[in-house]
Every structure is written in C-alpha cells, then in structure tokens.
Design a protein around this motif. Structure first.
Motif, PDB file in Angstrom:
ATOM      1  N   HIS A 159     -18.133   9.580   3.429  1.00 54.04           N
ATOM      2  CA  HIS A 159     -16.920   9.292   4.187  1.00 54.04           C
ATOM      3  C   HIS A 159     -15.916   7.946   4.172  1.00 54.04           C
ATOM      4  O   HIS A 159     -15.352   7.491   4.253  1.00 54.04           O
ATOM      5  CB  HIS A 159     -17.141   9.672   5.669  1.00 54.04           C
ATOM      6  N   ASN A 160     -16.720   7.266   3.081  1.00 47.49           N
ATOM      7  CA  ASN A 160     -16.522   6.112   2.706  1.00 47.49           C
ATOM      8  C   ASN A 160     -15.277   5.510   2.483  1.00 47.49           C
ATOM      9  O   ASN A 160     -14.566   4.449   1.445  1.00 47.49           O
ATOM     10  CB  ASN A 160     -17.925   4.640   2.581  1.00 47.49           C
ATOM     11  N   ILE A 161     -14.839   6.418   1.035  1.00 50.73           N
ATOM     12  CA  ILE A 161     -14.130   6.628  -0.060  1.00 50.73           C
ATOM     13  C   ILE A 161     -12.406   6.500   0.111  1.00 50.73           C
ATOM     14  O   ILE A 161     -11.703   6.084   0.258  1.00 50.73           O
ATOM     15  CB  ILE A 161     -14.633   7.263  -1.332  1.00 50.73           C
ATOM     16  N   GLN A 162     -12.462   8.022   1.385  1.00 58.57           N
ATOM     17  CA  GLN A 162     -11.192   8.212   1.613  1.00 58.57           C
ATOM     18  C   GLN A 162     -10.248   7.938   2.299  1.00 58.57           C
ATOM     19  O   GLN A 162      -9.204   7.619   2.034  1.00 58.57           O
ATOM     20  CB  GLN A 162     -11.812   9.256   2.485  1.00 58.57           C
ATOM     21  N   ALA A 163     -10.797   6.368   2.715  1.00 55.18           N
ATOM     22  CA  ALA A 163      -9.974   5.220   3.346  1.00 55.18           C
ATOM     23  C   ALA A 163      -9.085   4.744   2.591  1.00 55.18           C
ATOM     24  O   ALA A 163      -7.894   4.666   2.498  1.00 55.18           O
ATOM     25  CB  ALA A 163     -10.681   4.544   4.687  1.00 55.18           C
ATOM     26  N   SER A 164      -9.545   4.599   1.203  1.00 52.78           N
ATOM     27  CA  SER A 164      -9.323   3.691   0.616  1.00 52.78           C
ATOM     28  C   SER A 164      -8.175   4.343  -0.007  1.00 52.78           C
ATOM     29  O   SER A 164      -7.217   3.796  -0.350  1.00 52.78           O
ATOM     30  CB  SER A 164      -9.604   2.866  -0.701  1.00 52.78           C
ATOM     31  N   LEU A 165      -8.569   6.163  -0.247  1.00 55.76           N
ATOM     32  CA  LEU A 165      -7.765   6.939  -1.267  1.00 55.76           C
ATOM     33  C   LEU A 165      -6.481   7.453  -0.345  1.00 55.76           C
ATOM     34  O   LEU A 165      -5.326   6.841  -1.217  1.00 55.76           O
ATOM     35  CB  LEU A 165      -8.748   8.618  -1.545  1.00 55.76           C
ATOM     36  N   LEU A 166      -6.875   7.153   0.542  1.00 51.70           N
ATOM     37  CA  LEU A 166      -5.625   7.736   1.568  1.00 51.70           C
ATOM     38  C   LEU A 166      -4.290   5.791   1.510  1.00 51.70           C
ATOM     39  O   LEU A 166      -3.002   6.228   1.334  1.00 51.70           O
ATOM     40  CB  LEU A 166      -5.780   7.906   2.488  1.00 51.70           C
ATOM     41  N   PHE A 167      -5.111   5.099   1.278  1.00 52.10           N
ATOM     42  CA  PHE A 167      -4.465   3.646   0.929  1.00 52.10           C
ATOM     43  C   PHE A 167      -3.634   3.225   0.197  1.00 52.10           C
ATOM     44  O   PHE A 167      -2.359   2.963   0.363  1.00 52.10           O
ATOM     45  CB  PHE A 167      -5.356   2.739   1.930  1.00 52.10           C
ATOM     46  N   VAL A 168      -4.194   3.929  -0.988  1.00 49.95           N
ATOM     47  CA  VAL A 168      -3.642   3.586  -2.301  1.00 49.95           C
ATOM     48  C   VAL A 168      -2.285   4.368  -2.597  1.00 49.95           C
ATOM     49  O   VAL A 168      -1.359   4.031  -2.692  1.00 49.95           O
ATOM     50  CB  VAL A 168      -4.834   3.964  -3.139  1.00 49.95           C
ATOM     51  N   VAL A 169      -2.939   5.552  -1.844  1.00 53.98           N
ATOM     52  CA  VAL A 169      -1.271   6.693  -1.527  1.00 53.98           C
ATOM     53  C   VAL A 169      -0.392   6.271  -1.073  1.00 53.98           C
ATOM     54  O   VAL A 169       1.095   6.107  -1.517  1.00 53.98           O
ATOM     55  CB  VAL A 169      -1.653   8.293  -2.006  1.00 53.98           C
ATOM     56  N   VAL A 170      -0.581   5.675  -0.193  1.00 57.21           N
ATOM     57  CA  VAL A 170       0.118   5.162   0.776  1.00 57.21           C
ATOM     58  C   VAL A 170       1.144   4.290   1.015  1.00 57.21           C
ATOM     59  O   VAL A 170       2.230   3.359   0.477  1.00 57.21           O
ATOM     60  CB  VAL A 170       0.024   5.333   2.052  1.00 57.21           C
ATOM     61  N   ALA A 171       0.420   2.687   0.286  1.00 56.04           N
ATOM     62  CA  ALA A 171       1.083   1.864  -0.335  1.00 56.04           C
ATOM     63  C   ALA A 171       1.799   1.949  -1.941  1.00 56.04           C
ATOM     64  O   ALA A 171       3.106   1.071  -2.157  1.00 56.04           O
ATOM     65  CB  ALA A 171      -0.856   0.624  -0.653  1.00 56.04           C
ATOM     66  N   ALA A 172       1.551   3.505  -2.498  1.00 57.34           N
ATOM     67  CA  ALA A 172       2.837   3.494  -2.871  1.00 57.34           C
ATOM     68  C   ALA A 172       4.055   3.251  -2.844  1.00 57.34           C
ATOM     69  O   ALA A 172       5.514   3.012  -4.127  1.00 57.34           O
ATOM     70  CB  ALA A 172       2.118   4.489  -4.572  1.00 57.34           C
TER      71      ALA A 172
END
Length: 118
Positions: A50-63
C-alpha cells in the motif's frame, strides 16, 4: 529505457522555466509521470503493498495541474486539496480498514497490537 525517460523528463521539468515554456515543461513532467506510473505499476505486480499507491495517484493527478501552476494560484490550491482528499485520506483510511480486517476488531480496540518499548 523507461528509467531514462523518467529521469530525463523530470530533470527537464526542473530545468525548463514553467512560466516561459509551459507546454514544454508540461510535456516533460507528463513523460516522467507516465514512466513513474508504469514502473510503479509493474513494481506492484511483484510486491503488492500500500505504500506506493498514494504517490502513484498523486503523480498522475499532478500532471493535470502542472500547466497552470505558474500562472494560476487556484491550480496549486486544487492540487493540495486533491492530494489530501483524493489520495492521502483514502489510502490511510483503507490501510486502517485493512488492518482491522487482518487482525480483528477486538485486537484493535484493546490495543494488543501495540508493542511495549523497553
């Protein structure tokens, strides 16, 4: 090849002034974000955590917010709000629910899962 695209994309994003060349900076960030998301998704196949999923979502949304970050203060506010409401809160909430599911409600309420530090 994907790692090089990640590094080149985000290094170019850091070097290109966003206020002068917003399209080039956005393209560089999107390239890095796509590569990061691809590598992170492949990593999840081998280590489901579960620790990588938040950063994956944030990077996509930040785009979606990158093109207007230099000129629109509402874009930065939207990105902060979205990262909190759509990324961090759900990830931490469902991590807690998952912990209750695996260890049990009574175990959580009594605090048996806490270890004494000596």
């Amino acid at each position: 090849c994907v790692r090089q695209a990640l590094l080149v994309g985000w290094i170019l994003f850091l070097l290109i002034p966003l206020s002068d060349w917003p399209r080039a900076a956005t393209a560089a960030f999107a390239t890095g974000a796509a590569a990061y998301f691809l590598l992170g998704t492949i990593g999840l196949l081998y280590d489901p955590c579960h620790n990588i999923q938040a950063s994956l979502l944030f990077v996509v949304v930040a785009a979606f917010a990158v093109p207007d970050l230099a000129s629109n203060p509402r874009s930065a506010a939207w990105l902060r709000h979205t990262s909190l409401v759509a990324v961090l809160v759900p990830v931490y909430l469902f991590s807690g629910i998952s912990k209750v599911r695996y260890s049990g409600v009574l175990h959580q309420i009594t605090g048996d899962w806490l270890l004494a530090v000596r």
